[in-house]
Design a protein around this motif. Structure first.
Motif, short mmCIF file in Angstrom:
data_model
loop_
_atom_site.label_atom_id
_atom_site.label_comp_id
_atom_site.label_asym_id
_atom_site.label_seq_id
_atom_site.Cartn_x
_atom_site.Cartn_y
_atom_site.Cartn_z
N UNK A 151 -23.43 -8.69 -56.73
CA UNK A 151 -22.26 -8.67 -56.00
C UNK A 151 -21.60 -9.73 -55.42
N UNK A 152 -22.25 -10.75 -55.26
CA UNK A 152 -22.05 -11.81 -54.51
C UNK A 152 -22.55 -13.46 -55.18
N UNK A 153 -21.93 -14.45 -54.96
CA UNK A 153 -22.50 -15.75 -55.59
C UNK A 153 -22.52 -16.59 -54.06
N UNK A 154 -23.69 -17.21 -54.04
CA UNK A 154 -23.94 -18.39 -52.91
C UNK A 154 -23.65 -19.70 -53.38
N UNK A 155 -23.41 -20.40 -52.71
CA UNK A 155 -23.24 -21.93 -53.11
C UNK A 155 -23.45 -22.70 -51.68
N UNK A 156 -24.53 -23.49 -51.78
CA UNK A 156 -24.75 -24.28 -50.51
C UNK A 156 -24.08 -25.49 -50.53
N UNK A 157 -23.27 -25.75 -49.54
CA UNK A 157 -22.42 -27.09 -49.53
C UNK A 157 -22.84 -27.79 -48.30
N UNK A 158 -22.79 -29.04 -48.15
CA UNK A 158 -23.02 -30.00 -47.11
C UNK A 158 -21.85 -30.03 -46.20
N UNK A 159 -22.17 -29.48 -45.07
CA UNK A 159 -21.26 -29.14 -44.01
C UNK A 159 -20.32 -30.10 -43.58
N UNK A 160 -20.82 -31.44 -44.05
CA UNK A 160 -19.98 -32.69 -43.60
C UNK A 160 -19.14 -33.23 -44.98
N UNK A 161 -19.25 -32.57 -46.06
CA UNK A 161 -18.76 -32.74 -47.34
C UNK A 161 -17.33 -32.03 -47.46
N UNK A 162 -16.42 -32.41 -46.77
CA UNK A 162 -14.99 -31.96 -46.80
C UNK A 162 -14.56 -31.78 -48.11
N UNK A 163 -14.52 -32.39 -49.21
CA UNK A 163 -14.05 -32.19 -50.22
C UNK A 163 -14.89 -30.99 -51.01
N UNK A 187 -29.29 -36.97 -41.50
CA UNK A 187 -29.62 -35.51 -40.81
C UNK A 187 -28.58 -34.50 -40.99
N UNK A 188 -28.05 -34.16 -42.24
CA UNK A 188 -27.10 -33.39 -42.33
C UNK A 188 -27.82 -31.96 -42.81
N UNK A 189 -26.74 -31.08 -42.61
CA UNK A 189 -27.04 -29.83 -42.96
C UNK A 189 -26.28 -28.97 -44.15
N UNK A 190 -26.86 -28.20 -44.48
CA UNK A 190 -25.64 -27.48 -45.49
C UNK A 190 -25.28 -25.94 -44.99
N UNK A 191 -24.19 -25.38 -45.53
CA UNK A 191 -23.93 -24.22 -44.96
C UNK A 191 -23.70 -23.49 -46.30
N UNK A 192 -24.10 -22.18 -46.34
CA UNK A 192 -24.25 -21.00 -47.26
C UNK A 192 -22.80 -20.45 -47.18
N UNK A 193 -22.11 -20.80 -48.58
CA UNK A 193 -20.71 -20.47 -48.61
C UNK A 193 -20.84 -19.17 -49.75
N UNK A 194 -20.11 -17.98 -49.59
CA UNK A 194 -20.46 -16.91 -50.49
C UNK A 194 -18.97 -16.37 -51.15
N UNK A 195 -19.16 -15.97 -52.28
CA UNK A 195 -18.21 -15.64 -53.03
C UNK A 195 -18.29 -14.19 -53.30
N UNK A 196 -17.41 -13.19 -53.02
CA UNK A 196 -17.69 -11.69 -53.21
C UNK A 196 -17.15 -11.56 -54.81
N UNK A 197 -17.91 -10.99 -55.55
CA UNK A 197 -17.78 -10.81 -56.87
C UNK A 197 -16.96 -9.59 -57.46
N UNK A 198 -16.80 -8.90 -56.51
CA UNK A 198 -16.00 -7.47 -56.85
C UNK A 198 -15.58 -7.02 -55.30
N UNK A 199 -14.30 -5.93 -55.35
CA UNK A 199 -14.11 -5.55 -54.26
C UNK A 199 -13.22 -6.49 -53.43
N UNK A 200 -13.68 -6.47 -52.06
CA UNK A 200 -12.54 -7.50 -51.20
C UNK A 200 -13.22 -8.99 -51.37
N UNK A 201 -12.80 -9.67 -52.15
CA UNK A 201 -12.87 -11.15 -52.23
C UNK A 201 -12.80 -11.95 -50.91
N UNK A 202 -12.22 -11.52 -49.98
CA UNK A 202 -12.02 -12.10 -48.84
C UNK A 202 -13.30 -11.82 -47.57
#
Length: 175
Positions: free
Chosen positions: A116-128, A154-169
Motif C-alpha cells: 500500500x505504500x513505499x518508503x524512501x529514506x532521504x537525508x534531511x539536509x539533501x535538498x535535491x 551528524x545528519x539524519x534521514x527522514x522517512x518519506x512515504x508514497x501512497x500506492x493507491x487511493x489518496x496519493x497525498x
C-alpha cells in the motif's frame, strides 16, 4: 539516444548487479553504508543470496547500465509497506529521467505485490533528494533516524512515504 529501460534482475543476474553495485560504491562512496572494498570481497554465494532478499532493478540503454535501485519489505511493523533503497544513477545519466524510471518501476513492483505504500529514506539536509522524492509524490513523515552512511557528519534521514493507491497525498498516521 536510445530509450531507458528498467528490468528486474534475477538470481542469475548476480554478476551484473554486483558490477553495477561496485561501480556505484566507487563513484558515490558517501551515499552508501558499505564500501566497495568490503563488497568486492564477497563471493558468488553472497551475491546470489542478496539477489533473493530484495528485488533489484536495473536501468539501462543499449550501451549499458545507467542505474540501480532495490525494493524490499520495510519492517515487520508495516507489512503492507515496501522500502526503496540503494538508488544510484551514473553521473553521465543524471538529470535524464533514469532516477524517475527506477522509482516508478519500484513503485509499480511494490503495488503489484499488494503493498500500500513505499518508503524512501532521504537525508534531511539533501535538498535535491527531498525535492526529487516530493516531486514524485513522496510525503515526509515524522520518522527520523541517524544517517547510516559513512560521511562523518551528524545528519539524519527522514522517512518519506508514497501512497500506492487511493489518496496519493495522504501520509499514513502509523508510520
Amino acid at each position: 539516444m536510445s530509450e531507458i529501460s528498467v528490468r528486474p534482475l534475477g538470481e542469475e543476474d548476480w554478476q551484473q548487479y554486483r558490477d553495477t553495485r561496485l561501480t556505484a560504491l566507487r563513484e558515490s562512496p558517501e551515499a552508501f553504508v558499505a564500501t566497495a572494498e568490503e563488497e568486492d570481497a564477497y563471493d558468488e554465494d553472497f551475491w546470489r543470496l542478496r539477489m533473493n532478499r530484495s528485488a533489484r532493478l536495473l536501468a539501462e540503454r543499449e550501451d549499458g547500465p545507467l542505474g540501480i535501485v532495490s525494493v524490499g519489505r520495510a519492517d515487520e511493523e508495516h507489512p503492507k509497506t515496501s522500502e526503496l533503497f540503494g538508488l544510484w544513477v551514473s553521473p553521465e545519466a543524471r538529470g535524464t529521467g533514469v532516477a524517475t524510471a527506477l522509482v516508478r518501476a519500484g513503485a509499480t513492483l511494490a503495488r503489484d505485490q499488494g503493498q500500500q505504500q513505499l518508503t524512501y529514506w532521504v537525508g534531511s539536509d539533501n535538498g535535491r533528494a527531498v525535492a526529487f522524492a516530493s516531486g514524485f509524490g513522496f510525503r515526509p513523515t515524522g520518522r527520523r533516524r541517524p544517517m547510516r552512511v559513512q560521511n562523518g557528519d551528524d545528519e539524519d534521514e527522514v522517512a518519506m512515504v508514497l501512497a500506492l493507491g487511493g489518496d496519493r497525498g495522504s501520509v499514513p498516521t502509523d508510520f
